[in-house]
Design an enzyme around this catalytic site. Structure first.
Site, PDB file in Angstrom:
ATOM      1  N   PRO A  76       0.779  -1.134  -0.119  1.00  0.00           N
ATOM      2  CA  PRO A  76       0.154   0.099  -0.067  1.00  0.00           C
ATOM      3  C   PRO A  76       1.072   1.438   0.072  1.00  0.00           C
ATOM      4  O   PRO A  76       2.046   1.115   0.151  1.00  0.00           O
ATOM      5  CB  PRO A  76      -0.741  -0.029   1.120  1.00  0.00           C
ATOM      6  CG  PRO A  76       0.303  -0.834   2.193  1.00  0.00           C
ATOM      7  CD  PRO A  76       0.974  -1.866   1.543  1.00  0.00           C
ATOM      8  N   TRP A  77       0.142   2.457  -0.108  1.00  0.00           N
ATOM      9  CA  TRP A  77       0.752   3.676  -0.159  1.00  0.00           C
ATOM     10  C   TRP A  77       0.929   4.236   1.165  1.00  0.00           C
ATOM     11  O   TRP A  77       1.756   5.403   1.274  1.00  0.00           O
ATOM     12  CB  TRP A  77       0.220   4.726  -1.256  1.00  0.00           C
ATOM     13  CG  TRP A  77      -1.243   4.924  -1.323  1.00  0.00           C
ATOM     14  CD1 TRP A  77      -2.344   4.130  -1.861  1.00  0.00           C
ATOM     15  CD2 TRP A  77      -2.158   5.488  -0.010  1.00  0.00           C
ATOM     16  NE1 TRP A  77      -3.404   4.445  -1.490  1.00  0.00           N
ATOM     17  CE2 TRP A  77      -3.588   5.371  -0.378  1.00  0.00           C
ATOM     18  CE3 TRP A  77      -1.759   6.414   0.877  1.00  0.00           C
ATOM     19  CZ2 TRP A  77      -4.426   6.101   0.342  1.00  0.00           C
ATOM     20  CZ3 TRP A  77      -2.716   6.880   1.775  1.00  0.00           C
ATOM     21  CH2 TRP A  77      -3.935   6.684   1.408  1.00  0.00           C
TER      22      TRP A  77
ATOM     23  N   LYS B 237       4.798  -5.633  -6.113  1.00  0.00           N
ATOM     24  CA  LYS B 237       4.371  -4.452  -6.716  1.00  0.00           C
ATOM     25  C   LYS B 237       4.133  -3.291  -5.683  1.00  0.00           C
ATOM     26  O   LYS B 237       3.058  -3.325  -4.836  1.00  0.00           O
ATOM     27  CB  LYS B 237       3.171  -4.678  -7.534  1.00  0.00           C
ATOM     28  CG  LYS B 237       2.413  -3.266  -8.280  1.00  0.00           C
ATOM     29  CD  LYS B 237       1.014  -3.298  -8.701  1.00  0.00           C
ATOM     30  CE  LYS B 237       0.242  -2.676  -7.723  1.00  0.00           C
ATOM     31  NZ  LYS B 237       0.585  -1.207  -7.605  1.00  0.00           N
TER      32      LYS B 237
ATOM     33  N   SER C  30      -7.286  -1.709   0.504  1.00  0.00           N
ATOM     34  CA  SER C  30      -8.518  -1.690   0.931  1.00  0.00           C
ATOM     35  C   SER C  30      -9.484  -2.846   0.940  1.00  0.00           C
ATOM     36  O   SER C  30      -9.062  -3.780  -0.102  1.00  0.00           O
ATOM     37  CB  SER C  30      -8.978  -0.701  -0.431  1.00  0.00           C
ATOM     38  OG  SER C  30      -9.226  -1.215  -1.682  1.00  0.00           O
TER      39      SER C  30
ATOM     40  N   GLU D  82     -12.123  -3.484  -0.980  1.00  0.00           N
ATOM     41  CA  GLU D  82     -12.617  -3.615  -2.360  1.00  0.00           C
ATOM     42  C   GLU D  82     -11.655  -4.169  -3.077  1.00  0.00           C
ATOM     43  O   GLU D  82     -12.073  -5.033  -3.780  1.00  0.00           O
ATOM     44  CB  GLU D  82     -13.151  -2.138  -2.837  1.00  0.00           C
ATOM     45  CG  GLU D  82     -13.463  -2.233  -4.303  1.00  0.00           C
ATOM     46  CD  GLU D  82     -13.630  -0.764  -4.633  1.00  0.00           C
ATOM     47  OE1 GLU D  82     -14.112  -0.782  -5.709  1.00  0.00           O
ATOM     48  OE2 GLU D  82     -13.274   0.142  -4.233  1.00  0.00           O
TER      49      GLU D  82
ATOM     50  N   GLU E  30      -4.714  -7.944   4.400  1.00  0.00           N
ATOM     51  CA  GLU E  30      -4.967  -7.043   5.785  1.00  0.00           C
ATOM     52  C   GLU E  30      -5.488  -5.750   5.083  1.00  0.00           C
ATOM     53  O   GLU E  30      -4.884  -5.075   4.235  1.00  0.00           O
ATOM     54  CB  GLU E  30      -3.617  -6.878   6.225  1.00  0.00           C
ATOM     55  CG  GLU E  30      -3.525  -6.106   7.464  1.00  0.00           C
ATOM     56  CD  GLU E  30      -3.401  -4.541   7.348  1.00  0.00           C
ATOM     57  OE1 GLU E  30      -4.246  -3.763   7.532  1.00  0.00           O
ATOM     58  OE2 GLU E  30      -2.177  -4.217   7.184  1.00  0.00           O
TER      59      GLU E  30
ATOM     60  N   CYS F 100      -4.903   1.948   8.385  1.00  0.00           N
ATOM     61  CA  CYS F 100      -6.159   0.997   8.492  1.00  0.00           C
ATOM     62  C   CYS F 100      -6.485   0.702   9.857  1.00  0.00           C
ATOM     63  O   CYS F 100      -7.686   0.313   9.862  1.00  0.00           O
ATOM     64  CB  CYS F 100      -5.661  -0.366   7.973  1.00  0.00           C
ATOM     65  SG  CYS F 100      -4.004  -1.005   8.491  1.00  0.00           S
TER      66      CYS F 100
ATOM     67  N   GLU G  58     -15.058   3.704   6.323  1.00  0.00           N
ATOM     68  CA  GLU G  58     -13.761   4.055   6.597  1.00  0.00           C
ATOM     69  C   GLU G  58     -13.458   5.474   6.071  1.00  0.00           C
ATOM     70  O   GLU G  58     -13.694   5.627   4.660  1.00  0.00           O
ATOM     71  CB  GLU G  58     -12.651   2.935   6.052  1.00  0.00           C
ATOM     72  CG  GLU G  58     -11.214   3.378   6.378  1.00  0.00           C
ATOM     73  CD  GLU G  58     -10.338   2.225   6.287  1.00  0.00           C
ATOM     74  OE1 GLU G  58      -9.593   1.707   6.823  1.00  0.00           O
ATOM     75  OE2 GLU G  58     -10.881   1.514   5.032  1.00  0.00           O
ATOM     76  N   ILE G  59     -12.763   6.477   6.686  1.00  0.00           N
ATOM     77  CA  ILE G  59     -12.597   7.572   5.979  1.00  0.00           C
ATOM     78  C   ILE G  59     -11.158   7.913   5.546  1.00  0.00           C
ATOM     79  O   ILE G  59     -11.148   8.376   4.584  1.00  0.00           O
ATOM     80  CB  ILE G  59     -12.769   8.942   7.295  1.00  0.00           C
ATOM     81  CG1 ILE G  59     -14.480   8.756   7.660  1.00  0.00           C
ATOM     82  CG2 ILE G  59     -12.694  10.205   6.595  1.00  0.00           C
ATOM     83  CD1 ILE G  59     -14.651   9.543   8.665  1.00  0.00           C
TER      84      ILE G  59
END
Length: 492
Positions: free
Chosen positions: A159-160, A184, A238, A240, A260, A294, A391-392
């Site tokens: 993730p970023w 990646k 995410s 999604e 996760e 998260c 989640e914001i």
């Protein structure tokens, strides 16, 4: 205060395959953006399916029986990991500056995460020669034992929000178990991962063991998830996207998957707590990394007897938080990662206002450039509001009121997430009851976001499955083989 080097040299922008930096097959590039300014830092080679195929083939060859990697003693594998950790620490200043440039987090946090990846690799180096099977007293004239073998080619999608730290979470256990990898990094933050490729080669890892493919999720990420010769994929991101990865694994080769993902973690503050301490902890639980976390304590439940005091002090704390240039000493919050995330958070803030929550402070852009947002606090929030359910992933504290323990436990579970939670109280019975009742992978008592390489981390429900960190994460990266040998005569 004197500024640090805010323009670190960009040394590598290519794919890292077989211990070499190479252009993508298509030669296409994509920009990586400085979130403090919204301006391009540089162009990076864009990997896609064709490049993933090449990287997977390299990883397969490195994993072949008789290869230098497969024949390497576990103790020597450990030494390579320690050397990589040492190289990361040696390059700490550069990596920290580069991470802050690409991600926008305060420089002191980037320093902390460089230390963290080094600690994680050192921790897993210690496991290399301790991953072993068992002998089993099978009935009859047989000798039975189990052997723990690496899974094979492991994909990792990073993730970023914590780029360098999350890289270590995937890299450490996978390599300790003897796997090879295709990684990646997030397209928003590829630069530190690419540079670490050069350190991987310098540390002595054989070609093909660790490959790094910058690119986009729907192309490079999907290619890893769908690949018939990738044996396992690990993902942080995410919910999604986690659904898509799980579906891709099922439609391809039924590869192992560990996920996760998101959270809407309850942080429960009882009236007997030290209010000032709880306010401080709840503040950091939400505003750390400008809410792009998260496990953020994004639902702050406060017992009615201290609610008004808690809200007042939380607003004071939020208004005092220093937002700005992440290279300047004293800055506590940088920008959101990109325009998309900036707009998403503002949209959630608008929904909170429309749903009838009280905007106690913040709620708008900070400054006139980049993706900075004000530290925002909502009070008088109810469970049915969007800001209490979704989640914001931004600097927004949502404070809800509760009466008693039974009520708050029931309300805490009104979410499809289950990543983390916390309880603040001086009553050990209350603390234990809440900790044992919450459906969450991690529960903190009178603290928040505390952990380390030895503590497993992961979620319940749609926050994912499998674990990062700790001994438990090793289970994600090895197979158990049972060997049964007929012997002439067995003796105890």
């Amino acid at each position: 205060m004197a500024k640090l080097n805010t323009q670190p040299e960009i040394k590598y922008t290519q794919l890292f395959i077989n211990n070499e930096f190479v252009n993508s097959v298509s030669s296409k590039t994509f920009p990586t953006i400085n979130p403090c300014t919204g301006q391009k830092i540089c162009d990076v080679q864009e990997g896609d399916k064709a490049d993933v195929d090449i990287a997977v083939k390299a990883a397969q060859e490195a994993f072949n029986l008789g290869s230098p990697w497969r024949r390497l003693d576990a103790s020597k594998r450990a030494k390579m990991m320690v050397k990589l950790a040492d190289l990361l620490k040696k390059n700490k200043d550069y990596l920290s500056a580069l991470e802050t440039l690409d991600n926008g987090m305060p420089y002191f946090e980037s320093e902390m995460w460089v230390d963290s990846i080094a600690d994680t690799l050192t921790y897993y180096a210690g496991w290399c020669d301790k991953i072993h099977g068992k002998t089993i007293p099978l009935d009859g004239d047989y000798f039975c034992y189990t052997k723990l073998e690496p899974v094979g080619v492991c994909g990792a999608i990073i993730p970023w929000n914590y780029p360098i730290d999350m890289l270590g979470w995937k890299l450490g256990p996978a390599i300790a178990c003897g796997n090879t990898m295709v990684i990646k990094p997030a397209e928003q933050t590829p630069l530190t991962a690419i540079f670490i490729g050069s350190l991987i080669k310098e540390a002595g890892f054989p070609p093909g063991v660790i490959n790094i493919i910058p690119g986009y999720g729907p192309t490079a990420g999907a290619a890893i998830s769908e690949h018939m010769n990738v044996d396992k994929v690990a993902f942080t991101g995410s919910t999604e996207v986690g659904h898509l990865i799980q579906q891709a694994a099922g439609k391809s080769n039924l590869k192992r998957v560990s996920l996760e993902m998101g959270g809407k973690s309850p942080n429960i503050v009882f009236a007997d707590s030290d209010v000032d301490f709880a306010v401080d902890e709840a503040h950091e639980a939400v505003f750390c990394n400008v809410g792009q976390c998260c496990s953020a304590g994004s639902r702050t439940f406060v017992q009615e007897g201290i609610y008004d005091e808690f809200v007042k002090k939380s607003v004071q704390k939020a208004n005092a938080r220093v937002i700005g240039d992440p290279y300047v000493d004293g800055t506590q919050s940088g920008p959101q990662i990109d325009q998309e995330q900036f707009d998403k958070v503002l949209g959630k803030i608008e929904s909170g206002k429309k749903d009838g929550a009280t905007l106690s402070c913040g709620g708008s852009r900070h400054g006139d450039k980049g993706y900075f947002l004000q530290s925002t606090v909502f009070s008088d929030v109810t469970d049915d509001m969007t800001i209490a359910k979704e989640e914001i992933f931004g600097p927004v504290q949502v404070i809800l009121k509760f009466k008693n323990i039974e009520e708050v436990i029931e309300r805490a579970h009104k979410t499809h997430y289950g990543l983390a939670g916390a309880v603040f109280t001086k009553d050990i019975d209350v603390a234990m009851t809440v900790a044992h009742s919450l459906k969450a992978g991690t529960v903190w008592v009178n603290c928040y976001n505390v952990g380390g390489p030895s503590t497993p981390f992961g979620g319940y429900k749609q926050s994912g499955f499998g674990r990062d960190l700790g001994e438990d994460s090793l289970k994600e990266y090895h197979e158990v083989k049972t060997v049964i040998i007929k012997v002439p005569q067995k003796n105890s």
